[in-house]
Design a protein around this motif. Structure first.
Motif, mmCIF file in Angstrom:
data_model
loop_
_atom_site.group_PDB
_atom_site.id
_atom_site.type_symbol
_atom_site.label_atom_id
_atom_site.label_comp_id
_atom_site.label_asym_id
_atom_site.label_seq_id
_atom_site.Cartn_x
_atom_site.Cartn_y
_atom_site.Cartn_z
ATOM 1 N N PRO A 22 45.876 35.948 39.778
ATOM 2 C CA PRO A 22 44.421 35.969 39.737
ATOM 3 C C PRO A 22 43.883 36.750 38.541
ATOM 4 O O PRO A 22 44.352 37.844 38.242
ATOM 5 C CB PRO A 22 44.054 36.649 41.062
ATOM 6 C CG PRO A 22 45.173 36.268 41.983
ATOM 7 C CD PRO A 22 46.396 36.307 41.116
ATOM 8 N N PHE A 23 42.937 36.139 37.850
ATOM 9 C CA PHE A 23 42.306 36.704 36.660
ATOM 10 C C PHE A 23 43.341 36.992 35.573
ATOM 11 O O PHE A 23 43.255 37.994 34.856
ATOM 12 C CB PHE A 23 41.482 37.953 37.023
ATOM 13 C CG PHE A 23 40.406 37.656 38.029
ATOM 14 C CD1 PHE A 23 39.215 37.060 37.629
ATOM 15 C CD2 PHE A 23 40.600 37.922 39.378
ATOM 16 C CE1 PHE A 23 38.226 36.750 38.557
ATOM 17 C CE2 PHE A 23 39.617 37.615 40.314
ATOM 18 C CZ PHE A 23 38.429 37.025 39.904
ATOM 19 N N GLY A 24 44.282 36.075 35.458
ATOM 20 C CA GLY A 24 45.322 36.191 34.451
ATOM 21 C C GLY A 24 44.993 35.402 33.197
ATOM 22 O O GLY A 24 43.849 35.030 32.955
ATOM 23 N N VAL A 42 29.647 19.506 43.310
ATOM 24 C CA VAL A 42 30.497 20.260 42.392
ATOM 25 C C VAL A 42 29.722 21.514 41.980
ATOM 26 O O VAL A 42 28.754 21.434 41.230
ATOM 27 C CB VAL A 42 30.871 19.416 41.158
ATOM 28 C CG1 VAL A 42 31.810 20.193 40.246
ATOM 29 C CG2 VAL A 42 31.518 18.097 41.594
ATOM 30 N N LEU A 43 30.165 22.669 42.491
ATOM 31 C CA LEU A 43 29.369 23.892 42.354
ATOM 32 C C LEU A 43 30.194 25.068 41.836
ATOM 33 O O LEU A 43 31.355 25.230 42.221
ATOM 34 C CB LEU A 43 28.796 24.290 43.728
ATOM 35 C CG LEU A 43 27.911 23.250 44.435
ATOM 36 C CD1 LEU A 43 27.615 23.703 45.858
ATOM 37 C CD2 LEU A 43 26.617 23.051 43.655
ATOM 38 N N PRO A 44 29.596 25.917 41.003
ATOM 39 C CA PRO A 44 30.292 27.132 40.562
ATOM 40 C C PRO A 44 30.308 28.168 41.676
ATOM 41 O O PRO A 44 29.400 28.204 42.516
ATOM 42 C CB PRO A 44 29.454 27.613 39.378
ATOM 43 C CG PRO A 44 28.070 27.135 39.694
ATOM 44 C CD PRO A 44 28.249 25.798 40.383
ATOM 45 N N PHE A 45 31.339 29.006 41.692
ATOM 46 C CA PHE A 45 31.301 30.159 42.586
ATOM 47 C C PHE A 45 30.184 31.091 42.122
ATOM 48 O O PHE A 45 30.039 31.350 40.920
ATOM 49 C CB PHE A 45 32.618 30.930 42.531
ATOM 50 C CG PHE A 45 33.743 30.311 43.300
ATOM 51 C CD1 PHE A 45 33.639 30.074 44.662
ATOM 52 C CD2 PHE A 45 34.940 29.994 42.664
ATOM 53 C CE1 PHE A 45 34.696 29.513 45.386
ATOM 54 C CE2 PHE A 45 35.997 29.442 43.369
ATOM 55 C CZ PHE A 45 35.878 29.195 44.734
ATOM 56 N N PRO A 46 29.381 31.603 43.037
ATOM 57 C CA PRO A 46 28.368 32.593 42.640
ATOM 58 C C PRO A 46 29.046 33.814 41.999
ATOM 59 O O PRO A 46 30.161 34.181 42.371
ATOM 60 C CB PRO A 46 27.704 32.964 43.968
ATOM 61 C CG PRO A 46 27.964 31.788 44.872
ATOM 62 C CD PRO A 46 29.322 31.289 44.478
ATOM 63 N N THR A 47 28.352 34.440 41.065
ATOM 64 C CA THR A 47 28.908 35.601 40.369
ATOM 65 C C THR A 47 29.360 36.699 41.326
ATOM 66 O O THR A 47 30.435 37.294 41.128
ATOM 67 C CB THR A 47 27.886 36.153 39.353
ATOM 68 O OG1 THR A 47 27.626 35.145 38.367
ATOM 69 C CG2 THR A 47 28.426 37.396 38.658
ATOM 70 N N PRO A 48 28.613 37.012 42.405
ATOM 71 C CA PRO A 48 29.090 38.045 43.333
ATOM 72 C C PRO A 48 30.440 37.715 43.962
ATOM 73 O O PRO A 48 31.218 38.629 44.261
ATOM 74 C CB PRO A 48 27.977 38.102 44.394
ATOM 75 C CG PRO A 48 26.751 37.662 43.666
ATOM 76 C CD PRO A 48 27.234 36.585 42.729
ATOM 77 N N SER A 108 36.085 39.083 44.130
ATOM 78 C CA SER A 108 37.469 38.606 44.018
ATOM 79 C C SER A 108 38.234 39.422 42.986
ATOM 80 O O SER A 108 39.401 39.795 43.197
ATOM 81 C CB SER A 108 37.476 37.131 43.617
ATOM 82 O OG SER A 108 36.768 36.334 44.544
ATOM 83 N N TYR A 109 37.579 39.710 41.863
ATOM 84 C CA TYR A 109 38.211 40.516 40.811
ATOM 85 C C TYR A 109 38.541 41.920 41.329
ATOM 86 O O TYR A 109 39.639 42.438 41.111
ATOM 87 C CB TYR A 109 37.285 40.599 39.595
ATOM 88 C CG TYR A 109 37.856 41.429 38.469
ATOM 89 C CD1 TYR A 109 38.765 40.892 37.571
ATOM 90 C CD2 TYR A 109 37.481 42.764 38.322
ATOM 91 C CE1 TYR A 109 39.299 41.655 36.545
ATOM 92 C CE2 TYR A 109 38.003 43.535 37.290
ATOM 93 C CZ TYR A 109 38.913 42.978 36.410
ATOM 94 O OH TYR A 109 39.441 43.746 35.416
#
Length: 361
Positions: free
Chosen positions: A114-116, A297-303, A308-309
């Motif tokens: 994740p986040f790699g 088709v939707l982006p994950f919300p920034t929060p 997740s990060y």
């Protein structure tokens, strides 16, 4: 004219024309290997990487080195291929390293975390950083030697019965997610499920799971996931670029003639580039078709991305303390990634961002 006179007087071109080269080739043995894939045959992109590899080996060896390719479940279960190669049941496998994080979390770094890194950054680390060296030092403990086997590029965030609007929507979510990312989903309150690609549709259709990620538009469309889940989120923050690997049994590899070892290296490089190119070529058309079918088709919300990060960094900090093999590889990985992000931020991302901002292009 004897052979030495022929070589001296005619040079290499004369040798080849006179048919002396086949006599040299005849000295190499005929070898037959079996390759166990973790992927279903229907996915011509990711499963096709093994076929491209096998085809090149056969071409380069003049048919003397043949590797038969077997889809998940034919020789062994999709998630049993490391055990199969380690024990020598089969000589080679084509798989996603993070499937085997349960053996040791360090497996995941060889595939995607994740986040790699993205695909280009991962290839750079593996080929011109310490990546391949560090991973093969680790894999030696499992009687494996690894070679690049393709990259999917950045993946999509998966298919959901209900839209993910906040981090709270992850809580209790039964989510099919590949490998190590499940640790992060679990920390966020989700319930990760490690299900092979060929079984995802049925699990989603029956409601055994609430959501599932696989790879991206082209492969997801082939699995028909849009028929059983109406929301398609992006990006797949757990897979900025999944590196697929060929795992070869150490003893089988060391027993090969030098020219066959060179063929494995060359054929794996070919398969690696070919897979990435296929995904880049086929995903745009498939995504347009998916969107036109009525799927959201939707982006994950920034929060959601921020939460997740944070969860991923907490998992990594814990692993640094308890798994020295993870820490050794991860420290080098992150150092390399920081330099890559600096370069991409200055130039690559700036160029891409500008091109993507042009209206009507």
């Amino acid at each position: 004219m004897d052979r030495r006179s022929l070589i001296k007087n005619a040079g290499l071109a004369g040798v080849l024309a006179a048919g002396v080269a086949p006599a040299v080739q005849a000295q190499t043995p005929a070898i037959r290997w079996r390759l166990a894939s973790s992927f279903p045959k229907a996915l011509d992109t990711i499963y096709g990487g093994a076929e491209a590899f096998s085809r090149k080996i056969k071409e380069m060896s003049g048919g003397k080195f043949e590797i038969s390719v077997h889809a998940a479940g034919e020789l062994m279960p999709a998630l049993g291929v490391v055990d199969g190669v380690q024990s020598g049941t089969t000589e080679i496998a084509h798989t996603a390293p993070y499937y085997f994080f349960g053996k040791n979390e360090a497996f995941a770094i060889g595939g995607a975390i994740p986040f790699g890194m993205n695909s280009r950054q991962m290839t750079a680390w593996m080929n011109h950083g310490n990546g391949r060296k560090l991973m093969n030092e680790f894999y030696a403990g499992y009687n494996l030697v690894s070679f690049q086997g393709g990259n999917t590029g950045a993946q999509m965030g998966g298919w959901y019965r209900k839209e993910i609007k906040s981090p709270a929507d992850i809580k209790g979510l039964k989510f099919r997610v590949g490998g190590f990312a499940g640790r992060v989903i679990e920390r966020m309150g989700g319930v990760p499920q490690n299900i092979p690609g060929g079984e995802i549709y049925q699990a989603l259709e029956k409601g055994t799971i609430d959501a599932a990620e696989w790879i991206g538009p082209y492969d997801d469309q082939k699995l028909g996931l849009g028929k059983v889940a109406p929301v398609y989120h992006y990006p797949g923050w757990w897979e900025g670029g999944l590196e697929v690997s060929f795992y070869v049994n150490n003893k089988a590899y060391e027993a090969l003639p030098a020219e066959y070892k060179a063929m494995i290296d060359a054929a794996s490089a070919y398969a690696h580039v070919d897979m990435q190119a296929k995904y880049d070529a086929f995903n745009p058309v498939a995504l347009k078709q998916i969107a036109a079918s009525g799927v959201k088709v939707l982006p994950f919300p920034t929060p959601v991305l921020q939460a997740s990060y944070k969860a991923a960094m907490e998992v990594y900090a814990e692993l640094d303390k308890k798994n020295p093999q993870w820490k050794k590889i991860y420290d080098d990985y992150r150092k390399f990634q920081r330099d890559q992000l600096f370069w991409f931020r200055v130039n690559e991302a700036r160029f891409d961002g500008f091109m993507q901002s042009i209206k009507g292009f």
